[in-house]
Every structure is written in structure tokens, then in C-alpha cells.
Design an enzyme around this catalytic site. Structure first.
Site, mmCIF file in Angstrom:
data_model
loop_
_atom_site.group_PDB
_atom_site.id
_atom_site.type_symbol
_atom_site.label_atom_id
_atom_site.label_comp_id
_atom_site.label_asym_id
_atom_site.label_seq_id
_atom_site.Cartn_x
_atom_site.Cartn_y
_atom_site.Cartn_z
ATOM 1 N N TYR A 75 24.158 -17.458 -15.837
ATOM 2 C CA TYR A 75 25.233 -17.244 -16.597
ATOM 3 C C TYR A 75 26.559 -17.543 -16.142
ATOM 4 O O TYR A 75 27.739 -17.771 -16.880
ATOM 5 C CB TYR A 75 25.284 -15.642 -16.556
ATOM 6 C CG TYR A 75 24.349 -15.072 -17.819
ATOM 7 C CD1 TYR A 75 22.881 -15.173 -17.512
ATOM 8 C CD2 TYR A 75 24.563 -14.546 -18.872
ATOM 9 C CE1 TYR A 75 21.966 -14.854 -18.474
ATOM 10 C CE2 TYR A 75 23.856 -14.020 -19.879
ATOM 11 C CZ TYR A 75 22.551 -14.233 -19.650
ATOM 12 O OH TYR A 75 21.574 -13.629 -20.671
ATOM 13 N N ASP A 114 6.774 -15.915 -15.615
ATOM 14 C CA ASP A 114 5.641 -16.149 -16.588
ATOM 15 C C ASP A 114 4.523 -15.078 -16.560
ATOM 16 O O ASP A 114 4.261 -14.705 -17.888
ATOM 17 C CB ASP A 114 5.223 -17.629 -16.629
ATOM 18 C CG ASP A 114 4.756 -18.014 -15.436
ATOM 19 O OD1 ASP A 114 4.875 -17.546 -14.359
ATOM 20 O OD2 ASP A 114 4.303 -19.110 -15.461
ATOM 21 N N LYS A 155 10.507 -17.260 -9.728
ATOM 22 C CA LYS A 155 9.884 -18.249 -10.149
ATOM 23 C C LYS A 155 9.833 -19.224 -8.832
ATOM 24 O O LYS A 155 10.325 -20.414 -8.809
ATOM 25 C CB LYS A 155 10.585 -19.195 -11.298
ATOM 26 C CG LYS A 155 9.644 -20.254 -11.940
ATOM 27 C CD LYS A 155 8.449 -19.971 -12.581
ATOM 28 C CE LYS A 155 7.559 -21.043 -13.323
ATOM 29 N NZ LYS A 155 6.424 -20.762 -13.651
ATOM 30 N N ASP A 182 14.266 -7.531 -23.155
ATOM 31 C CA ASP A 182 14.138 -7.598 -24.462
ATOM 32 C C ASP A 182 12.551 -7.613 -24.705
ATOM 33 O O ASP A 182 12.335 -6.776 -25.691
ATOM 34 C CB ASP A 182 14.722 -8.969 -25.172
ATOM 35 C CG ASP A 182 15.881 -8.699 -25.781
ATOM 36 O OD1 ASP A 182 16.856 -7.990 -25.364
ATOM 37 O OD2 ASP A 182 16.269 -9.452 -26.685
ATOM 38 N N ASP A 212 17.251 -10.741 -18.665
ATOM 39 C CA ASP A 212 17.854 -10.882 -19.931
ATOM 40 C C ASP A 212 16.304 -10.923 -21.008
ATOM 41 O O ASP A 212 16.339 -9.975 -21.800
ATOM 42 C CB ASP A 212 18.735 -11.800 -20.235
ATOM 43 C CG ASP A 212 19.288 -11.876 -21.846
ATOM 44 O OD1 ASP A 212 19.307 -11.066 -22.083
ATOM 45 O OD2 ASP A 212 19.303 -12.953 -22.190
HETATM 46 C C1 IPM Z 1 22.234 -8.459 -22.920
HETATM 47 C C2 IPM Z 1 22.634 -9.821 -23.938
HETATM 48 C C3 IPM Z 1 23.869 -10.574 -23.361
HETATM 49 C C4 IPM Z 1 23.380 -11.107 -22.261
HETATM 50 C C5 IPM Z 1 24.609 -11.637 -24.256
HETATM 51 C C6 IPM Z 1 25.403 -10.767 -25.555
HETATM 52 C C7 IPM Z 1 25.449 -12.262 -23.606
HETATM 53 O O1 IPM Z 1 21.904 -10.370 -24.536
HETATM 54 O O2 IPM Z 1 23.162 -7.811 -22.632
HETATM 55 O O3 IPM Z 1 21.101 -8.752 -22.868
HETATM 56 O O4 IPM Z 1 22.725 -12.347 -22.384
HETATM 57 O O5 IPM Z 1 23.509 -10.653 -21.084
HETATM 58 MG MG MG Z 2 20.081 -9.775 -23.827
#
Ligand code: IPM
Ligand code: MG
Length: 360
Positions: A146, A227, A195, A255, A251
Site C-alpha cells: 500500500y 493461500d 508467503k 473480507d 485486506d
Molecule cells: C479496507 C478497504 C481499503 C483498504 C480501501 C478502501 C483503500 O478495502 O479498509 O479494507 O484496502 O485498506
Molecule cells: Mg478491504
């Protein structure tokens, strides 16, 4: 206690879910005798519309001088919104990344819990979800891909894009310590995800995490390749207590973890620096497709406000009161559309906020 909060409602469903979190916080303040002062700030698309940039220096300064930041979400529909015609460093997301970096928020805590009441919304097989799970993803938030140097240029006549993944040992050590500290208050297990079979940065990560582990003999440390971790999260999520990982892996895995809880609308998060200061936001995005319809799930933002009370203000009793109110409302069968299942009562964003505030 006096709580001086900066509030970034942001874009999409942000303002709707933040409104409900404030409602619940106001109820807490009233019940437990606290004073909350809110300062509204612009970030993301909302800031681009007014200032032409996703985050101004003034906003950073005000956020810095607050005790904690409560945030909704930022960003819009990348295919249709004019914000995405801007160069990458002036789009909504750039504001969030700059804020995280400017405030030194290196430790991102993302709890993923399967509420008993939401087992029907969990997409996993019943024999897996029967075991339940309660994990904390600790994502490093200010390093890695990032924030490494990036460039797009022609190399030997071929368009080439470069992103760099850099970590130094200090960055790894401080997030590892946080993870072990938090594991000490939980089930005392850290699974460090990397990894290391491919990346140098992961090999350094593993080495430093092992050094830190020596200071925490009571905590069990395991390592897992990313993975494999993605697979284990759907195969046997109950095995995890604290997952410690770098920015990009965190990240993606967070999710995934959120969706196995039933909905990303349930996942809170805290981003902390090395003091008590933190930024608290739902892990989900701005969901522009459902914005303004009073159907977004405000629970992730409300639970983020609970994390704020716990981590920035040491108000554990108050944080517990919010978490219990959420469980109670779910047990009573109230659901927003994303977590709806048969026999439950569908409610909108504001009604969900009202119910939780009342139960507090
Ligand atoms: C999160 C989001 C952010 C990230 C984006 C919006 C930049 O996906 O907070 O997980 O990737 O960190
Ligand atoms: Mg995210």
C-alpha cells in the site's frame, strides 16, 4: 468522562450508518454520564466535491487533536462516479490511506465473530458453522504494498507497472507485539500468515515474529501460508484466535472472514497507533448501490463505536453494553436485509439503530 470525537461520515452509506452509531453513543453517554463532543470532518468523495482533494491538511490536524475518530466509509462507484476520473492520488481511497499514515495507525484490528443468532446467514456448511468462531485479524496497516514506491512506465517499449512491498523489522515487531498482547487477553493463540515460500518480506516477517514470540512464552505461535489460510477460513474457521498478517493479505483475508460471519455489514474495525488514539470504522465499503435507501446494516459501525469505547477510552462496561444490546436485538429476531433469514423481522437502518439504542 469527556470524549472529543472527530466524525468522518464519508460517502455512500457512510452518513446513514454513522448516524446510527452516534445515536447509540448518545444513549451510552446519557446512561453512564459522559459528555461527547462531535466534530464533523470531510473525507473521500465528500471532500473532493468541496475541496477538490480527498483529505485536506486541516482535516488531518483536527483529527489529530481529537481523542478518536469515528468513520463511516468512503468512495463511490468506480465505473460511474466522476471521482474516479481523477488521478489515483486524488481519488477517495487516497484520502483514507493518507489519514492512516498521517495518524500512524499501524495496527488494524478486525474481529470476525459468528453470532449464534446469525448461523443461518453463514454461507458455510452447517457442521462447520455449528462449531462457531471468534477470531481477531490483526492487519498491519501502514506498510507493505500500500505504501511502497509505485510507478508505471515504458520498459523496452512495453508498458510496465511496478508496486513495491517493503517491510522493515521495526514495522513488523510493533504489529507483532500488539498481536501477542491482544492474544494474551483472548485464547492465547497467534497464527502469523505470510508467503514465506516466495517473498523475502515474508521471510523477514516470520523471523521477527518468532523473536517477538520469545517474549510471550504463554502464547502459542503458528505460521500459515496465506493461500492455505484463505482455504482454512472456510474449512475450519474455529481454529483461529488471532491472525497476524501484513497489509494486503489482511485486506483480503478480512473480507473473506467477514463474509463467513454472514455479512460484511457485521464487521467492525479499529485502527490504532502506539498510544490510545484510534480510528474506528466498519470493515465494509460505502456500498453506493444501496446508499440513501435506509437498508444498510449499521451494526458494523455500532460495534466499531464499542471498540472505540474499549480501546481509546478504557470504557469496557459501556463497550460491553453496546455489544450485548446488539446480541439481544439479533436474538429478538430483528434483521437488516443483508442478514435476513426466515422467521425474522426485517428492519431498516434507522430502526436497527433505534432498537440497539433502546436495548442499551
Ligand atoms: C479496507 C478497504 C481499503 C483498504 C480501501 C478502501 C483503500 O478495502 O479498509 O479494507 O484496502 O485498506
Ligand atoms: Mg478491504
Amino acid at each position: 468522562m469527556n470524549l472529543n470525537l472527530a466524525v468522518i461520515s464519508g460517502d455512500g452509506i457512510g452518513p446513514e450508518v454513522v448516524r446510527e452509531a452516534r445515536k447509540v453513543l448518545d444513549r451510552i453517554a446519557e446512561k453512564y454520564g459522559h459528555e461527547i463532543h462531535y466534530t464533523d470532518l470531510l473525507m473521500g468523495g465528500a471532500s473532493i466535491d468541496i475541496h477538490g482533494v480527498p483529505l485536506t491538511d486541516e482535516t488531518i490536524e483536527i483529527a489529530k487533536s481529537s481523542d478518536a475518530v469515528l468513520m463511516g466509509s468512503i468512495g463511490g462507484n468506480a465505473a460511474t462516479s466522476p471521482w474516479y476520473k481523477l488521478p489515483a492520488d486524488r481519488r477517495p481511497e487516497a484520502g483514507l490511506l493518507k489519514l492512516r499514515k498521517s495518524l500512524g495507525l499501524f495496527a488494524n484490528l478486525r474481529p470476525a465473530i459468528l453470532y449464534k443468532e446469525l448461523q443461518d446467514a453463514c454461507p458455510l456448511r452447517k457442521d462447520i458453522s455449528d462449531k462457531g468462531f471468534d477470531m481477531m485479524i490483526m492487519r498491519e496497516l501502514t506498510g507493505g504494498l500500500y505504501f511502497g514506491a509505485r510507478e508505471t512506465k515504458e520498459v523496452d517499449g512495453v508498458m510496465t507497472a511496478i508496486d513495491t512491498l517493503t517491510y522493515n523489522e521495526n514495522e513488523i515487531r510493533r504489529i507483532a507485539k500488539r498481536a501477542f498482547d491482544i492474544a494474551g487477553k483472548r485464547r492465547k493463540k497467534v497464527c502469523s500468515v505470510d508467503k514465506a515460500n516466495v517473498l523475502d518480506s515474508s521471510r523477514l516477517w516470520r523471523k521477527v515474529v518468532e523473536e517477538v514470540a520469545k517474549e510471550y512464552p504463554e502464547i502459542e505461535l503458528t505460521h500459515m501460508l496465506v493461500d492455505n489460510c484463505a482455504m482454512q477460513l472456510v474449512k475450519d474457521p474455529a481454529q483461529f484466535d488471532v491472525i497476524l498478517t501484513e497489509n494486503m493479505f489482511g485486506d483480503i483475508l478480512s473480507d473473506e472472514a467477514s463474509m463467513v460471519t454472514g455479512s460484511i455489514g457485521m464487521l467492525a474495525s479499529a485502527s490504532l497507533n502506539d498510544s490510545k488514539f484510534g480510528l474506528y470504522e466498519p470493515s465494509g465499503g460505502s456500498a453506493p448501490d444501496i446508499a440513501g435507501q435506509n437498508i444498510a446494516n449499521p451494526i458494523a459501525t455500532i460495534l466499531s463505536a464499542a471498540m472505540m469505547l474499549r480501546y481509546s477510552f478504557d470504557l469496557d462496561k459501556e463497550a460491553n453494553a453496546i455489544e450485548q444490546a446488539v446480541s439481544q436485538v439479533l436474538a429478538e429476531g430483528y434483521r437488516t436485509g443483508d442478514i435476513m433469514s426466515e422467521g425474522c423481522r426485517r428492519v431498516g437502518t434507522t430502526e436497527m439503530g433505534d432498537l440497539i439504542a433502546e436495548r442499551v
